[in-house]
Design a protein around this motif. Structure first.
Motif, PDB file in Angstrom:
ATOM      1  N   ALA A 211      -5.116   0.065   0.152  1.00 19.09           N
ATOM      2  CA  ALA A 211      -4.993   0.407  -1.204  1.00 19.09           C
ATOM      3  C   ALA A 211      -3.569   1.289  -1.365  1.00 19.09           C
ATOM      4  N   PHE A 212      -3.099   1.245  -2.398  1.00 18.01           N
ATOM      5  CA  PHE A 212      -2.094   2.063  -3.002  1.00 18.01           C
ATOM      6  C   PHE A 212      -2.464   3.124  -3.805  1.00 18.01           C
ATOM      7  N   HIS A 213      -1.987   4.117  -3.434  1.00 17.98           N
ATOM      8  CA  HIS A 213      -2.609   5.398  -3.994  1.00 17.98           C
ATOM      9  C   HIS A 213      -1.590   5.805  -5.065  1.00 17.98           C
ATOM     10  N   ASP A 214      -0.040   5.545  -5.260  1.00 19.53           N
ATOM     11  CA  ASP A 214       0.655   6.078  -6.266  1.00 19.53           C
ATOM     12  C   ASP A 214       1.902   5.172  -6.346  1.00 19.53           C
ATOM     13  N   ILE A 215       2.531   4.920  -7.487  1.00 19.24           N
ATOM     14  CA  ILE A 215       3.524   3.886  -7.610  1.00 19.24           C
ATOM     15  C   ILE A 215       4.649   4.116  -6.986  1.00 19.24           C
ATOM     16  N   GLY A 216       4.979   5.421  -6.505  1.00 15.74           N
ATOM     17  CA  GLY A 216       5.897   5.204  -5.573  1.00 15.74           C
ATOM     18  C   GLY A 216       6.237   4.829  -4.139  1.00 15.74           C
ATOM     19  N   ALA A 217       4.803   4.794  -3.601  1.00 12.83           N
ATOM     20  CA  ALA A 217       4.458   4.087  -2.612  1.00 12.83           C
ATOM     21  C   ALA A 217       4.468   2.405  -2.740  1.00 12.83           C
ATOM     22  N   LEU A 218       4.080   2.078  -3.723  1.00 10.28           N
ATOM     23  CA  LEU A 218       4.168   0.568  -4.165  1.00 10.28           C
ATOM     24  C   LEU A 218       5.705   0.107  -4.169  1.00 10.28           C
ATOM     25  N   VAL A 219       6.419   0.872  -4.992  1.00  6.38           N
ATOM     26  CA  VAL A 219       7.789   0.565  -5.095  1.00  6.38           C
ATOM     27  C   VAL A 219       8.449   0.672  -3.837  1.00  6.38           C
ATOM     28  N   LEU A 220       8.201   1.698  -2.978  1.00  8.84           N
ATOM     29  CA  LEU A 220       8.860   1.774  -1.550  1.00  8.84           C
ATOM     30  C   LEU A 220       8.318   0.238  -0.895  1.00  8.84           C
ATOM     31  N   PHE A 221       7.131   0.154  -0.891  1.00 11.78           N
ATOM     32  CA  PHE A 221       6.767  -1.166   0.011  1.00 11.78           C
ATOM     33  C   PHE A 221       7.537  -2.481  -0.852  1.00 11.78           C
ATOM     34  N   LEU A 222       7.527  -2.775  -1.918  1.00 10.74           N
ATOM     35  CA  LEU A 222       8.304  -3.724  -2.505  1.00 10.74           C
ATOM     36  C   LEU A 222       9.804  -3.759  -2.018  1.00 10.74           C
ATOM     37  N   ARG A 223      10.395  -2.402  -2.126  1.00  8.52           N
ATOM     38  CA  ARG A 223      11.713  -2.351  -1.562  1.00  8.52           C
ATOM     39  C   ARG A 223      11.863  -2.829  -0.109  1.00  8.52           C
ATOM     40  N   ILE A 224      11.072  -2.623   0.919  1.00  5.91           N
ATOM     41  CA  ILE A 224      11.192  -2.853   2.308  1.00  5.91           C
ATOM     42  C   ILE A 224      10.805  -4.294   2.589  1.00  5.91           C
ATOM     43  N   THR A 225       9.937  -4.948   1.664  1.00  5.42           N
ATOM     44  CA  THR A 225       9.435  -6.103   1.944  1.00  5.42           C
ATOM     45  C   THR A 225       9.888  -7.113   0.971  1.00  5.42           C
ATOM     46  N   PRO A 226      11.203  -7.431   0.834  1.00  9.25           N
ATOM     47  CA  PRO A 226      11.549  -8.142  -0.290  1.00  9.25           C
ATOM     48  C   PRO A 226      10.798  -9.505  -0.491  1.00  9.25           C
ATOM     49  N   TRP A 227      10.443 -10.194   0.580  1.00  6.98           N
ATOM     50  CA  TRP A 227       9.923 -11.456   0.526  1.00  6.98           C
ATOM     51  C   TRP A 227       8.565 -11.196  -0.256  1.00  6.98           C
ATOM     52  N   HIS A 228       7.900 -10.447  -0.413  1.00  2.00           N
ATOM     53  CA  HIS A 228       6.684 -10.278  -1.342  1.00  2.00           C
ATOM     54  C   HIS A 228       6.844 -10.652  -2.685  1.00  2.00           C
ATOM     55  N   VAL A 229       7.584  -9.837  -3.311  1.00  4.64           N
ATOM     56  CA  VAL A 229       7.970 -10.262  -4.801  1.00  4.64           C
ATOM     57  C   VAL A 229       9.515 -10.405  -4.589  1.00  4.64           C
ATOM     58  N   PRO A 230       9.911 -11.534  -4.479  1.00  2.00           N
ATOM     59  CA  PRO A 230      11.594 -11.543  -4.387  1.00  2.00           C
ATOM     60  C   PRO A 230      12.326 -11.307  -5.535  1.00  2.00           C
ATOM     61  N   ASP A 231      11.487 -11.465  -6.850  1.00  2.00           N
ATOM     62  CA  ASP A 231      12.611 -10.928  -7.879  1.00  2.00           C
ATOM     63  C   ASP A 231      12.507  -9.618  -8.422  1.00  2.00           C
ATOM     64  N   PHE A 232      11.618  -8.723  -7.606  1.00  2.00           N
ATOM     65  CA  PHE A 232      11.085  -7.474  -7.821  1.00  2.00           C
ATOM     66  C   PHE A 232      12.500  -6.540  -8.265  1.00  2.00           C
ATOM     67  N   THR A 233      12.163  -5.950  -9.571  1.00  2.00           N
ATOM     68  CA  THR A 233      13.180  -4.952  -9.865  1.00  2.00           C
ATOM     69  C   THR A 233      12.248  -3.839 -10.681  1.00  2.00           C
ATOM     70  N   VAL A 234      12.594  -2.534 -10.873  1.00  2.00           N
ATOM     71  CA  VAL A 234      11.611  -1.765 -11.207  1.00  2.00           C
ATOM     72  C   VAL A 234      11.814  -2.133 -12.945  1.00  2.00           C
ATOM     73  N   GLU A 235      13.097  -2.503 -13.409  1.00  2.05           N
ATOM     74  CA  GLU A 235      13.389  -2.880 -14.743  1.00  2.05           C
ATOM     75  C   GLU A 235      12.364  -4.060 -15.316  1.00  2.05           C
ATOM     76  N   ARG A 236      12.225  -5.121 -14.153  1.00  6.03           N
ATOM     77  CA  ARG A 236      11.932  -6.446 -14.502  1.00  6.03           C
ATOM     78  C   ARG A 236      10.097  -6.225 -14.764  1.00  6.03           C
ATOM     79  N   TYR A 237       9.510  -5.286 -13.982  1.00 11.84           N
ATOM     80  CA  TYR A 237       8.130  -5.045 -13.836  1.00 11.84           C
ATOM     81  C   TYR A 237       7.634  -3.921 -14.304  1.00 11.84           C
ATOM     82  N   ALA A 238       8.724  -3.108 -15.226  1.00  7.94           N
ATOM     83  CA  ALA A 238       8.363  -2.077 -15.710  1.00  7.94           C
ATOM     84  C   ALA A 238       6.941  -1.627 -16.617  1.00  7.94           C
ATOM     85  N   GLU A 239       6.662  -2.584 -17.265  1.00  5.45           N
ATOM     86  CA  GLU A 239       5.417  -2.734 -18.032  1.00  5.45           C
ATOM     87  C   GLU A 239       4.101  -2.694 -17.187  1.00  5.45           C
ATOM     88  N   SER A 240       4.254  -3.536 -16.151  1.00  9.95           N
ATOM     89  CA  SER A 240       3.135  -3.678 -15.341  1.00  9.95           C
ATOM     90  C   SER A 240       3.185  -2.214 -14.394  1.00  9.95           C
TER      91      SER A 240
END
Length: 249
Positions: free
Chosen positions: A193-222
């Motif tokens: 479980a992810f409890h806050d959005i900062g933790a999710l962003v950090l996780f996606l930053r250090i695992t670039p293979w999970h969502v390869p096109d991830f940027t905060v701007e691209r997925y801002a709405e979600s």
């Protein structure tokens, strides 16, 4: 903290090795202790018979160092550049060579160099593993399966990650085709479980293979929608996918 502060924190929090202590209380997953097998136990059972050991994808060397005493010849590889100096600082004083490798899973070692090759959450080429193993050698691996945290991709509206089909059957088939016999295997899914959005962003930053096109701007709405539900006390629930096997050529 608000959305912008949490996202900024996720984008800038230092992270090295694979020490997930920074996530404490913010991202929770049932860890290795909750799996129906023990990866360190599987390795330790085989260390006494191994004169030479190779650890693939050692990260910061944390797990390998914890397995000591190690064979007289122990080597490790690491493909994530920021982790290489961390691993060398930890492992070289123990007499362990750390080799930086590329994405092709080719190993900079001679044929028949090791009695035991281990891999915790690292990709590998079965033919390279067979090449560097000595006759009668053993390969032990625990892998992150293709269903790992698939709920994150779904919540973001992102494509499934590129290894979605990676599971115990696929790994067994690959090793069998390379001339291995799989002597033991198991697979499990555990809650996370992810409890806050900062933790999710950090996780996606250090695992670039999970969502390869991830940027905060691209997925801002979600991300903003997830922040709203998390702030209301509803974490993003997911599942970790793990499998492990032992094989011999």
């Amino acid at each position: 903290m608000g959305y912008d502060e949490l996202v900024a924190e996720g984008l800038t929090t230092p992270f090295e090795g694979w020490d997930f202590g920074v996530f404490r209380g913010r991202y929770e997953e049932r860890g290795d202790a909750d799996l129906p097998w023990s990866y360190p136990g599987l390795v330790r059972e085989r260390l006494p018979a191994a004169g030479a050991l190779l650890d693939l994808g050692t990260g910061g060397g944390e797990v390998l160092a914890s397995l000591s005493p190690l064979p007289a010849r122990t080597a490790a590889t690491e493909g994530f550049a920021p982790n290489v100096p961390v691993a060398r600082e930890r492992l070289e004083p123990l007499g362990i060579e750390v080799a930086e490798v590329g994405d092709d899973d080719q190993l900079p070692f001679d044929d028949a160099s090791f009695d035991l090759v281990i891999s915790r959450h690292e990709s590998y080429d079965p033919y390279e593993i067979r090449r560097v193993l000595r006759p009668g050698g053993t390969f032990v691996t625990q892998q992150v399966g293709g269903g790992d945290l698939a709920e994150v991709n779904e919540a973001l509206g992102a494509p499934a990650h590129g290894y979605a089909d990676w599971d115990l059957r696929a790994a067994t088939d690959q090793l069998t085709a390379a001339g291995f016999t799989v002597t033991w295997q198991d697979e499990a899914r555990l809650p996370a479980a992810f409890h806050d959005i900062g933790a999710l962003v950090l996780f996606l930053r250090i695992t670039p293979w999970h969502v390869p096109d991830f940027t905060v701007e691209r997925y801002a709405e979600s991300l903003r929608a997830l922040h709203a539900t998390m702030s209301a006390g509803q974490p993003l629930a997911a599942h970790c996918h793990r499998f492990a096997l032992i094989a011999q050529p």
